[in-house]
Motif scaffolding. Structure first.
Motif, PDB file in Angstrom:
ATOM      1  N   THR A  10      28.357  30.180  38.760  1.00 52.95           N
ATOM      2  CA  THR A  10      29.562  29.838  38.009  1.00 52.95           C
ATOM      3  C   THR A  10      29.934  30.977  37.065  1.00 52.95           C
ATOM      4  OG1 THR A  10      28.993  27.500  38.141  1.00 52.95           O
ATOM      5  CG2 THR A  10      30.613  28.136  36.479  1.00 52.95           C
ATOM      6  N   TYR A  11      28.939  31.554  36.422  1.00 53.45           N
ATOM      7  CA  TYR A  11      29.167  32.721  35.565  1.00 53.45           C
ATOM      8  C   TYR A  11      29.813  33.849  36.372  1.00 53.45           C
ATOM      9  CZ  TYR A  11      28.172  37.125  33.246  1.00 53.45           C
ATOM     10  OH  TYR A  11      28.299  38.376  32.717  1.00 53.45           O
ATOM     11  N   ALA A  12      29.280  34.129  37.560  1.00 55.58           N
ATOM     12  CA  ALA A  12      29.820  35.202  38.397  1.00 55.58           C
ATOM     13  C   ALA A  12      31.281  34.938  38.743  1.00 55.58           C
ATOM     14  CB  ALA A  12      28.984  35.352  39.668  1.00 55.58           C
ATOM     15  N   MET A  16      34.489  37.173  37.576  1.00 54.89           N
ATOM     16  CA  MET A  16      35.419  37.729  38.565  1.00 54.89           C
ATOM     17  C   MET A  16      36.865  37.485  38.128  1.00 54.89           C
ATOM     18  SD  MET A  16      34.082  39.214  41.385  1.00 54.89           S
ATOM     19  CE  MET A  16      33.237  40.224  40.211  1.00 54.89           C
ATOM     20  N   PHE A  17      37.147  36.299  37.578  1.00 56.05           N
ATOM     21  CA  PHE A  17      38.486  36.014  37.081  1.00 56.05           C
ATOM     22  C   PHE A  17      38.826  36.901  35.876  1.00 56.05           C
ATOM     23  CE2 PHE A  17      37.803  31.668  39.012  1.00 56.05           C
ATOM     24  CZ  PHE A  17      38.664  31.887  40.076  1.00 56.05           C
ATOM     25  N   ILE A  18      37.858  37.084  34.990  1.00 59.25           N
ATOM     26  CA  ILE A  18      38.078  37.956  33.824  1.00 59.25           C
ATOM     27  C   ILE A  18      38.314  39.391  34.276  1.00 59.25           C
ATOM     28  CG2 ILE A  18      36.958  38.945  31.780  1.00 59.25           C
ATOM     29  CD1 ILE A  18      35.648  36.165  31.378  1.00 59.25           C
ATOM     30  N   ALA A  19      37.520  39.855  35.239  1.00 69.10           N
ATOM     31  CA  ALA A  19      37.700  41.215  35.764  1.00 69.10           C
ATOM     32  C   ALA A  19      39.073  41.369  36.415  1.00 69.10           C
ATOM     33  CB  ALA A  19      36.598  41.546  36.761  1.00 69.10           C
ATOM     34  N   ALA A  20      39.549  40.337  37.070  1.00 77.02           N
ATOM     35  CA  ALA A  20      40.895  40.379  37.661  1.00 77.02           C
ATOM     36  C   ALA A  20      41.948  40.522  36.561  1.00 77.02           C
ATOM     37  CB  ALA A  20      41.154  39.122  38.489  1.00 77.02           C
ATOM     38  N   GLY A  21      41.775  39.784  35.472  1.00 76.88           N
ATOM     39  CA  GLY A  21      42.715  39.893  34.355  1.00 76.88           C
ATOM     40  C   GLY A  21      42.674  41.261  33.701  1.00 76.88           C
ATOM     41  N   LEU A  22      41.473  41.797  33.480  1.00 80.60           N
ATOM     42  CA  LEU A  22      41.355  43.129  32.881  1.00 80.60           C
ATOM     43  C   LEU A  22      41.962  44.201  33.776  1.00 80.60           C
ATOM     44  CD1 LEU A  22      37.747  43.066  31.379  1.00 80.60           C
ATOM     45  CD2 LEU A  22      39.902  43.171  30.119  1.00 80.60           C
ATOM     46  N   TYR A  65      40.150  36.650  44.399  1.00 79.37           N
ATOM     47  CA  TYR A  65      39.720  35.970  45.621  1.00 79.37           C
ATOM     48  C   TYR A  65      38.218  35.698  45.585  1.00 79.37           C
ATOM     49  CZ  TYR A  65      38.592  34.972  50.423  1.00 79.37           C
ATOM     50  OH  TYR A  65      38.098  34.375  51.551  1.00 79.37           O
ATOM     51  N   ALA A  66      37.438  36.661  45.123  1.00 78.23           N
ATOM     52  CA  ALA A  66      35.988  36.483  45.044  1.00 78.23           C
ATOM     53  C   ALA A  66      35.636  35.337  44.098  1.00 78.23           C
ATOM     54  CB  ALA A  66      35.315  37.770  44.588  1.00 78.23           C
ATOM     55  N   GLY A  67      36.279  35.281  42.942  1.00 74.28           N
ATOM     56  CA  GLY A  67      36.016  34.203  41.991  1.00 74.28           C
ATOM     57  C   GLY A  67      36.349  32.844  42.555  1.00 74.28           C
ATOM     58  N   ARG A  68      37.503  32.740  43.197  1.00 74.61           N
ATOM     59  CA  ARG A  68      37.911  31.464  43.782  1.00 74.61           C
ATOM     60  C   ARG A  68      36.958  31.046  44.896  1.00 74.61           C
ATOM     61  NH1 ARG A  68      42.934  31.052  47.465  1.00 74.61           N
ATOM     62  NH2 ARG A  68      41.258  31.616  48.845  1.00 74.61           N
ATOM     63  N   SER A  69      36.586  32.002  45.707  1.00 79.34           N
ATOM     64  CA  SER A  69      35.694  31.712  46.811  1.00 79.34           C
ATOM     65  C   SER A  69      34.306  31.296  46.328  1.00 79.34           C
ATOM     66  CB  SER A  69      35.597  32.944  47.710  1.00 79.34           C
ATOM     67  OG  SER A  69      34.848  32.673  48.846  1.00 79.34           O
ATOM     68  N   PHE A  76      31.181  33.442  52.285  1.00 73.04           N
ATOM     69  CA  PHE A  76      31.945  34.678  52.387  1.00 73.04           C
ATOM     70  C   PHE A  76      32.290  35.216  51.000  1.00 73.04           C
ATOM     71  CE2 PHE A  76      35.966  37.024  53.015  1.00 73.04           C
ATOM     72  CZ  PHE A  76      35.481  38.000  53.877  1.00 73.04           C
ATOM     73  N   GLY A  77      32.461  34.327  50.036  1.00 77.10           N
ATOM     74  CA  GLY A  77      32.757  34.729  48.663  1.00 77.10           C
ATOM     75  C   GLY A  77      31.643  35.548  48.042  1.00 77.10           C
ATOM     76  N   ARG A  78      30.422  35.280  48.449  1.00 82.38           N
ATOM     77  CA  ARG A  78      29.295  36.073  47.945  1.00 82.38           C
ATOM     78  C   ARG A  78      29.419  37.519  48.396  1.00 82.38           C
ATOM     79  NH1 ARG A  78      24.740  33.236  46.176  1.00 82.38           N
ATOM     80  NH2 ARG A  78      24.950  30.996  46.330  1.00 82.38           N
ATOM     81  N   TRP A  79      29.746  37.708  49.672  1.00 85.51           N
ATOM     82  CA  TRP A  79      29.923  39.071  50.179  1.00 85.51           C
ATOM     83  C   TRP A  79      31.068  39.775  49.478  1.00 85.51           C
ATOM     84  CZ3 TRP A  79      26.425  41.558  52.795  1.00 85.51           C
ATOM     85  CH2 TRP A  79      25.500  40.846  53.554  1.00 85.51           C
ATOM     86  N   VAL A  80      32.173  39.063  49.314  1.00 85.16           N
ATOM     87  CA  VAL A  80      33.332  39.649  48.636  1.00 85.16           C
ATOM     88  C   VAL A  80      32.975  39.998  47.197  1.00 85.16           C
ATOM     89  CG1 VAL A  80      35.704  39.235  47.878  1.00 85.16           C
ATOM     90  CG2 VAL A  80      34.975  38.461  50.129  1.00 85.16           C
ATOM     91  N   ALA A  81      32.239  39.124  46.525  1.00 85.27           N
ATOM     92  CA  ALA A  81      31.849  39.382  45.134  1.00 85.27           C
ATOM     93  C   ALA A  81      30.937  40.598  45.032  1.00 85.27           C
ATOM     94  CB  ALA A  81      31.162  38.151  44.541  1.00 85.27           C
TER      95      ALA A  81
END
Length: 130
Positions: A10-12, A16-22, A65-69, A76-81
């Motif tokens: 959940t932290y990851a 990912m959402f915070i990194a998208a915003g930054l 996308y990684a955060g949502r996944s 697949f979200g793990r690989w994207v992350a």
């Protein structure tokens, strides 16, 4: 199906959402030619701040996308992350000379994302029944 996500995962996802915003904010600053940004004309892309902005927007989309996944529990979200965090770390190492505090903060956050995803890999699938 009973699905429990680890706190690290959940932290990851949240990071990912915070990194998208930054990345989005950084791209806007680059496109606006913000006065506080240093001269990067001797860098990899020369003085092409608009190109760095495109790189940042592309990263923002991948981070989102990684955060949502990850929140949806998709493998697949793990690989994207992992891939997105790795690219993000490399990208922010370049900016370390120009914005050291921001770069160090983002790199630390992304390293923790890598840790969170890799340490919990397989934990969720062990408890699932098909």
């Amino acid at each position: 199906m009973d699905f429990r996500r680890s706190g690290w995962l959940t932290y990851a996802a949240v990071i990912m959402f915070i990194a998208a915003g930054l990345s989005t904010i950084w791209a806007i600053n680059l496109w606006a030619d913000a006065a506080w940004l240093t001269d990067v004309s001797n860098g990899i892309l020369g003085g092409q701040k608009w190109l760095w902005g495109l790189v940042d927007i592309a990263l923002a989309v991948v981070f989102f996308y990684a955060g949502r996944s990850l929140l949806e529990g998709q493998d697949f979200g793990r690989w994207v992350a992992v891939i997105a965090a790795s690219i993000g770390i490399l990208r922010w190492f370049y900016w370390m000379a120009f914005a050291p505090f921001l770069a160090l903060t983002v790199v630390a956050m992304l390293f923790l994302v890598l840790y969170a995803v890799l340490v919990t890999w397989g934990d969720e699938t062990a408890g699932r029944s098909t």
